[in-house]
Write an enzyme that holds these catalytic residues in place. Structure first.
Site, PDB file in Angstrom:
ATOM      1  N   LYS A  14       0.829  -1.213   0.000  1.00 23.82           N
ATOM      2  CA  LYS A  14       0.000   0.000   0.000  1.00 23.82           C
ATOM      3  C   LYS A  14       0.862   1.260   0.000  1.00 23.82           C
ATOM      4  O   LYS A  14       0.619   2.184  -0.781  1.00 23.82           O
ATOM      5  CB  LYS A  14      -0.957   0.010   1.216  1.00 23.82           C
ATOM      6  CG  LYS A  14      -1.914  -1.172   1.243  1.00 23.82           C
ATOM      7  CD  LYS A  14      -2.880  -1.101   2.408  1.00 23.82           C
ATOM      8  CE  LYS A  14      -2.221  -1.191   3.774  1.00 23.82           C
ATOM      9  NZ  LYS A  14      -1.590  -2.507   4.069  1.00 23.82           N
ATOM     10  N   ARG A  89     -10.040   0.318   8.701  1.00 23.24           N
ATOM     11  CA  ARG A  89      -9.589  -1.025   9.044  1.00 23.24           C
ATOM     12  C   ARG A  89     -10.674  -1.819   9.762  1.00 23.24           C
ATOM     13  O   ARG A  89     -10.471  -3.001  10.060  1.00 23.24           O
ATOM     14  CB  ARG A  89      -8.365  -0.920   9.951  1.00 23.24           C
ATOM     15  CG  ARG A  89      -7.044  -1.067   9.216  1.00 23.24           C
ATOM     16  CD  ARG A  89      -6.029  -1.367  10.275  1.00 23.24           C
ATOM     17  NE  ARG A  89      -4.744  -1.837   9.882  1.00 23.24           N
ATOM     18  CZ  ARG A  89      -3.757  -1.111   9.390  1.00 23.24           C
ATOM     19  NH1 ARG A  89      -3.930   0.147   9.087  1.00 23.24           N
ATOM     20  NH2 ARG A  89      -2.579  -1.654   9.184  1.00 23.24           N
ATOM     21  N   ARG A 128      11.327  -5.834   5.301  1.00 19.44           N
ATOM     22  CA  ARG A 128      11.134  -4.417   5.611  1.00 19.44           C
ATOM     23  C   ARG A 128      11.658  -4.106   7.022  1.00 19.44           C
ATOM     24  O   ARG A 128      12.222  -3.046   7.266  1.00 19.44           O
ATOM     25  CB  ARG A 128       9.644  -4.061   5.497  1.00 19.44           C
ATOM     26  CG  ARG A 128       9.374  -2.586   5.663  1.00 19.44           C
ATOM     27  CD  ARG A 128       7.931  -2.239   5.361  1.00 19.44           C
ATOM     28  NE  ARG A 128       7.037  -2.616   6.453  1.00 19.44           N
ATOM     29  CZ  ARG A 128       5.708  -2.429   6.429  1.00 19.44           C
ATOM     30  NH1 ARG A 128       5.129  -1.886   5.380  1.00 19.44           N
ATOM     31  NH2 ARG A 128       4.973  -2.789   7.457  1.00 19.44           N
ATOM     32  N   ARG A 134      10.617  -0.361  12.421  1.00 18.42           N
ATOM     33  CA  ARG A 134       9.289  -0.531  13.006  1.00 18.42           C
ATOM     34  C   ARG A 134       9.270  -1.749  13.917  1.00 18.42           C
ATOM     35  O   ARG A 134       9.512  -2.866  13.469  1.00 18.42           O
ATOM     36  CB  ARG A 134       8.241  -0.687  11.894  1.00 18.42           C
ATOM     37  CG  ARG A 134       7.904   0.625  11.228  1.00 18.42           C
ATOM     38  CD  ARG A 134       6.935   0.454  10.087  1.00 18.42           C
ATOM     39  NE  ARG A 134       5.721  -0.286  10.465  1.00 18.42           N
ATOM     40  CZ  ARG A 134       4.649  -0.359   9.681  1.00 18.42           C
ATOM     41  NH1 ARG A 134       4.632   0.233   8.498  1.00 18.42           N
ATOM     42  NH2 ARG A 134       3.589  -1.028  10.082  1.00 18.42           N
ATOM     43  N   ARG A 146      -0.593  -9.314  13.468  1.00 21.09           N
ATOM     44  CA  ARG A 146      -1.120  -8.293  12.553  1.00 21.09           C
ATOM     45  C   ARG A 146      -1.955  -8.918  11.449  1.00 21.09           C
ATOM     46  O   ARG A 146      -3.008  -8.395  11.101  1.00 21.09           O
ATOM     47  CB  ARG A 146       0.044  -7.494  11.951  1.00 21.09           C
ATOM     48  CG  ARG A 146       0.714  -6.613  12.993  1.00 21.09           C
ATOM     49  CD  ARG A 146       2.033  -6.104  12.511  1.00 21.09           C
ATOM     50  NE  ARG A 146       1.875  -5.192  11.385  1.00 21.09           N
ATOM     51  CZ  ARG A 146       2.882  -4.838  10.580  1.00 21.09           C
ATOM     52  NH1 ARG A 146       4.086  -5.340  10.773  1.00 21.09           N
ATOM     53  NH2 ARG A 146       2.674  -4.007   9.602  1.00 21.09           N
TER      54      ARG A 146
HETATM   55  N1  ADP Z   1       5.233  -5.752  -5.730  1.00 15.48           N
HETATM   56  C1  ADP Z   1       6.110  -5.960  -4.752  1.00 15.48           C
HETATM   57  N2  ADP Z   1       6.979  -6.981  -4.853  1.00 15.48           N
HETATM   58  C2  ADP Z   1       7.878  -7.208  -3.884  1.00 15.48           C
HETATM   59  N3  ADP Z   1       7.990  -6.468  -2.755  1.00 15.48           N
HETATM   60  C3  ADP Z   1       7.160  -5.442  -2.606  1.00 15.48           C
HETATM   61  C4  ADP Z   1       6.164  -5.123  -3.577  1.00 15.48           C
HETATM   62  N4  ADP Z   1       5.463  -4.048  -3.142  1.00 15.48           N
HETATM   63  C5  ADP Z   1       6.001  -3.720  -1.951  1.00 15.48           C
HETATM   64  N5  ADP Z   1       7.013  -4.555  -1.616  1.00 15.48           N
HETATM   65  C6  ADP Z   1       7.843  -4.538  -0.416  1.00 15.48           C
HETATM   66  O1  ADP Z   1       7.036  -5.085   0.632  1.00 15.48           O
HETATM   67  C7  ADP Z   1       7.190  -4.370   1.833  1.00 15.48           C
HETATM   68  C8  ADP Z   1       5.851  -3.809   2.285  1.00 15.48           C
HETATM   69  O2  ADP Z   1       5.430  -2.797   1.389  1.00 15.48           O
HETATM   70  P1  ADP Z   1       4.594  -1.556   1.914  1.00 15.48           P
HETATM   71  O3  ADP Z   1       4.301  -0.711   0.724  1.00 15.48           O
HETATM   72  O4  ADP Z   1       5.290  -0.919   3.059  1.00 15.48           O
HETATM   73  O5  ADP Z   1       3.262  -2.330   2.405  1.00 15.48           O
HETATM   74  P2  ADP Z   1       2.049  -1.840   3.304  1.00 15.48           P
HETATM   75  O6  ADP Z   1       2.067  -0.333   3.307  1.00 15.48           O
HETATM   76  O7  ADP Z   1       0.848  -2.419   2.592  1.00 15.48           O
HETATM   77  O8  ADP Z   1       2.268  -2.474   4.645  1.00 15.48           O
HETATM   78  C9  ADP Z   1       8.194  -3.276   1.556  1.00 15.48           C
HETATM   79  O9  ADP Z   1       9.447  -3.677   2.032  1.00 15.48           O
HETATM   80  C10 ADP Z   1       8.225  -3.159   0.020  1.00 15.48           C
HETATM   81  O10 ADP Z   1       9.486  -2.812  -0.466  1.00 15.48           O
HETATM   82 MG    MG Z   2       2.053   1.013   4.933  1.00 12.38          MG
END
Ligand code: ADP
Ligand code: MG
Length: 191
Positions: A14, A89, A128, A134, A146
């Site tokens: 997201k 949510r 991440r 975090r 979660r």
């Molecule tokens: N299409 C994708 N393929 C692989 N990794 C991804 C992809 N989209 C996001 N990520 C990775 O997954 C992790 C979570 O993404 P994030 O955008 O922070 O998710 P959210 O906000 O939904 O929790 C991050 O480390 C990001 O780099």
């Molecule tokens: Mg997020």
């Protein structure tokens, strides 16, 4: 206005996709997670209360996030639209959001849900966690909590928008750019 709910479990992408969507559609990004983390950073009373829950992977109370969204909407009355990331949510939050938007004669345009399997989510969140700092990304137990919170309290939100014919789902595994194109297609379809 284009008011988009970007939906999906923790780690679905997201935040990653929000950045691209904002650039294209010039929307104001409202991530309740980011807003809460800045409250924690600033050491506010709200932040202190939220931290205990967030660190465990538990959702903070509805009133808290609804209040934050309420004030952000009123600060941005001239926006081209909003992207809601990590909110609503719960169904209670979704109902409150509808009421808030209605008070501005606005409504949600479309909900786009990113579909990603649990195993992939766990992998992404642990990765991440290596750089995000975090506490809720740090171990498998918290990540499990979660995902469990998401499956029990948040999944029903998808039905809420489905009943309003505003629900579109997009495959969230693959190249970031491809997923972005699919989201843009869903926005076109929904708008
Ligand atoms: N299409 C994708 N393929 C692989 N990794 C991804 C992809 N989209 C996001 N990520 C990775 O997954 C992790 C979570 O993404 P994030 O955008 O922070 O998710 P959210 O906000 O939904 O929790 C991050 O480390 C990001 O780099
Ligand atoms: Mg997020």
């Amino acid at each position: 206005m284009l008011n988009l709910v970007l939906f999906g479990p923790p780690g679905a992408g997201k935040g990653t996709q929000s950045e691209k969507i904002i650039e294209k559609y010039h929307l104001v990004h409202l991530s309740t997670g980011d807003l809460l983390r800045s409250q924690i950073q600033a050491g506010t009373e709200l932040g202190l209360k939220a931290k205990t829950l967030m660190d465990q992977g538990i959702l903070v109370p509805d009133e808290v996030v609804i209040g934050m969204i309420d004030s952000k909407l009123s600060e941005n009355e001239k926006a081209a639209g909003f992207i809601f990331d990590g909110f609503p949510r719960t169904v209670k939050q979704a109902e409150a959001l509808d009421r808030l938007l209605a008070s501005y004669n606005e409504s949600i345009t479309v909900m786009v849900a990113l579909i990603v399997p649990d195993e992939e989510l766990k992998k992404r969140l642990l990765t991440r966690g290596l750089t995000s700092g975090r506490p809720d990304d740090q171990n498998e137990e918290k990540i499990k909590t979660r995902i469990h919170e998401y499956n029990s309290k948040t999944t029903p939100v998808a039905d809420y928008y489905r009943q309003q014919n505003k629900f579109v789902s997009v495959e969230g595994v693959g190249e970031i750019e491809e997923i972005f194109e699919a989201i843009c297609g869903a926005v076109k379809q929904g708008a």
